[in-house]
Design an enzyme around this catalytic site. Sequence first.
Site, short mmCIF file in Angstrom:
data_model
loop_
_atom_site.label_atom_id
_atom_site.label_comp_id
_atom_site.label_asym_id
_atom_site.label_seq_id
_atom_site.Cartn_x
_atom_site.Cartn_y
_atom_site.Cartn_z
N LYS A 183 0.83 -1.21 0.00
CA LYS A 183 0.00 0.00 0.00
C LYS A 183 0.87 1.27 0.00
O LYS A 183 0.64 2.17 -0.79
CB LYS A 183 -0.89 0.07 1.25
N ARG A 226 11.13 -7.09 4.70
CA ARG A 226 10.85 -5.65 4.70
C ARG A 226 11.81 -4.91 5.63
O ARG A 226 12.06 -5.34 6.75
CB ARG A 226 9.41 -5.39 5.13
N ARG A 284 -10.04 1.00 8.00
CA ARG A 284 -9.68 -0.40 8.26
C ARG A 284 -10.77 -1.12 9.03
O ARG A 284 -10.58 -2.26 9.45
CB ARG A 284 -8.41 -0.44 9.11
N ARG A 306 -1.79 -9.60 12.49
CA ARG A 306 -2.21 -8.48 11.63
C ARG A 306 -3.04 -9.00 10.46
O ARG A 306 -4.00 -8.37 10.03
CB ARG A 306 -0.98 -7.71 11.13
N ARG A 327 10.65 -3.38 11.27
CA ARG A 327 9.57 -2.89 12.12
C ARG A 327 9.24 -3.93 13.18
O ARG A 327 9.17 -5.12 12.88
CB ARG A 327 8.32 -2.63 11.27
P1 AMP Z 1 0.44 0.12 8.62
O1 AMP Z 1 1.67 0.94 8.61
O2 AMP Z 1 -0.63 0.66 7.71
O3 AMP Z 1 0.73 -1.34 8.38
O4 AMP Z 1 -0.16 0.22 10.10
C1 AMP Z 1 0.57 -0.25 11.22
C2 AMP Z 1 -0.34 -0.42 12.41
O5 AMP Z 1 -0.92 0.86 12.77
C3 AMP Z 1 -1.53 -1.33 12.19
O6 AMP Z 1 -1.20 -2.71 12.38
C4 AMP Z 1 -2.49 -0.82 13.27
O7 AMP Z 1 -2.11 -1.27 14.55
C5 AMP Z 1 -2.24 0.69 13.22
N1 AMP Z 1 -3.15 1.37 12.25
C6 AMP Z 1 -2.81 1.96 11.07
N2 AMP Z 1 -3.90 2.44 10.44
C7 AMP Z 1 -4.96 2.13 11.23
C8 AMP Z 1 -6.37 2.32 11.12
N3 AMP Z 1 -6.91 2.93 10.06
N4 AMP Z 1 -7.15 1.83 12.12
C9 AMP Z 1 -6.63 1.23 13.22
N5 AMP Z 1 -5.31 0.99 13.37
C10 AMP Z 1 -4.48 1.44 12.39
#
Ligand code: AMP
Length: 213
Positions: A13, A123, A88, A166, A155
């Site tokens: 993404k 990653r 999400r 996740r 990460r």
């Molecule tokens: P990402 O970088 O998009 O993979 O997001 C990393 C983490 O941030 C996710 O696993 C969630 O814990 C949190 N997070 C990111 N975006 C959201 C969202 N829209 N709603 C809830 N948690 C989020």
Amino acid sequence: MNLIIMGAPGAGKGTQAEAISKREQIPAISTGQILREAIASGTELGKSAKSYIDAGNLVPDETVIGIVKDYLSSDACKNGFILDGFPRSAAQAEALKKLGVKIDAVLSIEVSDERIVKRMSGRRVCECGASYHTEYLKPKKEGICDKCGKELFIRKDDKPETVLNRLKTYHEQTEPVIGFYRNEGLLVEVEGQEEVEDTTELVRKALWSKIKK
Ligand code: AMP
């Protein structure tokens, strides 16, 4: 163009958001990156989000909805935006709809769980938000960010057991949102490829034909 990008963790993404952002000259907002920056700088937001992120769970809806609301009402978004990783959950999608912001397309990058798990182990990220892969998207100098010269790291939530949670969270809470946008006639589905450039090209073509219609 007002765009949403969806996909499982590690589907690409962020990488696609960046490519579209450059091409269309519109900002991309990643709720995940905003939360990580908040954790790094020790703000109240960061403190409240940390345990959810580390466990691979969703941060509470009110928190992320607040972040996105503020951002969408800012000047930065007046010519369009890309939402990377939001909504999400059904509640987040409803909140976005209530804001009355017109969405032109919702891009979903499809990658099988098996490939996600394989990919996540390679990653590497930078605190500036840049993301690389040891096989598919190598930085010019190993272990160093092309953009800011800082050292890359893994990460914390990319470790295998967290990735599995996740993915579970994604299937249970986020996938239904894809159905919601399909019904709204906004969905554009693209199969994520091994090579980043191949996905970028598929995304470019798919979005172009969607927006043109
Ligand atoms: P990402 O970088 O998009 O993979 O997001 C990393 C983490 O941030 C996710 O696993 C969630 O814990 C949190 N997070 C990111 N975006 C959201 C969202 N829209 N709603 C809830 N948690 C989020």
